[in-house]
Design a protein around this motif. Structure first.
Motif: not given
Length: 124
Positions: A7-28
């Motif tokens: 979800g990272g990237g380049l954005v102008q000041a004042g803008g928004s981004l949404r990062l996500s982190c997916a987990a696999s393996g043991r019970t989240f």
């Protein structure tokens, strides 16, 4: 557990981004989750954490009121919604998981597992 940040990237000041982190393996749900960031030449710093007990949250003062951490246990995912971004938010953002601290921690060494990082660049 394996963590994959996106979800990272380049954005102008004042803008928004949404990062996500997916987990696999043991019970989240056995993990408290967190986001940290590291800018060039600086130490890794705490951004936000969310409890595995009651989804309570904690934020660094520098992002409080602008960033929101959330978790979707059914999807094994933790998110970081970043609003009103500033150039000083530019960094590589890492998600992390811990079984040591049920409510999460601001201390990086409390975390057992780390994702690979995703770059966030905020232009002025």
């Amino acid at each position: 557990v394996q963590l994959q940040a996106s979800g990272g990237g380049l954005v102008q000041a004042g803008g928004s981004l949404r990062l996500s982190c997916a987990a696999s393996g043991r019970t989240f749900t056995t993990y408290a989750m967190a986001w940290f960031r590291q800018a060039p030449g600086k130490e890794r710093e705490f951004v936000a954490t969310i409890s595995r007990v009651d989804s309570s949250t904690d934020y660094a003062d520098s992002v409080k009121g602008r960033f929101t951490i959330s978790r979707e246990n059914a999807k094994n995912t933790v998110n970081l919604l970043m609003n009103s971004l500033k150039p000083e938010d530019t960094a590589i953002y890492y998600c992390a998981a811990t079984t040591n601290s049920p409510y999460g921690s601001r201390w990086p060494l409390a975390y057992d597992y780390w994702g690979q990082g995703t770059q966030v660049t905020v232009s002025s």
